[in-house]
Motif scaffolding. Structure first.
Motif, PDB file in Angstrom:
ATOM      1  N   PHE A  23       0.834  -1.146  -0.034  1.00  0.00           N
ATOM      2  CA  PHE A  23       0.029  -0.002  -0.153  1.00  0.00           C
ATOM      3  C   PHE A  23       0.964   1.265  -0.042  1.00  0.00           C
ATOM      4  N   ASN A  44      -0.059   4.531   8.964  1.00  0.00           N
ATOM      5  CA  ASN A  44      -1.187   3.264   9.698  1.00  0.00           C
ATOM      6  C   ASN A  44      -2.350   4.128   9.965  1.00  0.00           C
ATOM      7  N   TYR A  47      -5.311   3.443   7.233  1.00  0.00           N
ATOM      8  CA  TYR A  47      -6.042   2.318   7.216  1.00  0.00           C
ATOM      9  C   TYR A  47      -7.142   2.556   8.403  1.00  0.00           C
ATOM     10  N   SER A  65      -8.662  -5.002   9.771  1.00  0.00           N
ATOM     11  CA  SER A  65      -7.525  -4.673   8.803  1.00  0.00           C
ATOM     12  C   SER A  65      -7.131  -6.248   8.290  1.00  0.00           C
ATOM     13  N   PHE A  68      -7.965  -6.720   4.676  1.00  0.00           N
ATOM     14  CA  PHE A  68      -7.112  -6.298   3.515  1.00  0.00           C
ATOM     15  C   PHE A  68      -6.343  -7.615   3.101  1.00  0.00           C
TER      16      PHE A  68
END
Length: 92
Positions: A23, A44, A47, A65, A68
């Motif tokens: 990412f 971070n 996200y 998370s 993902f």
């Protein structure tokens, strides 16, 4: 400070897939050691913002998370990657 032998050792890191961020950040910046313009990973907090937006949207599914990670693996398998490669990328 990164020594010159370290940057020489990983000179292809900017082009090698194994060194790319899953990412990447949407913006570029100057590398603090080499001065080159580069792109780091997303912070971070980005996200958390996405997860908060999903929660606020009213989607009735639990999103974490870890979602993902699952979607990344699923997409790789859908595009024909070998399951062993996917497992290795995920650290299994």
């Amino acid at each position: 400070m990164i020594s010159t032998c370290t940057t020489e050792k990983f000179s292809s890191a900017s082009k090698d897939f194994a060194w790319q961020y899953l990412f990447p950040s949407s913006s570029r910046c100057q590398h603090p050691y080499t001065g080159q313009i580069c792109r780091h990973h997303r912070h971070n907090s980005s996200y958390r913002k996405v997860l908060r937006a999903v929660k606020e949207s009213g989607i009735p599914r639990r999103i974490t998370s870890h979602t993902f990670r699952h979607s990344f693996a699923t997409r790789l398998l859908e595009t024909g990657h070998d399951i062993r490669v996917v497992q290795e990328l995920l650290g299994h």
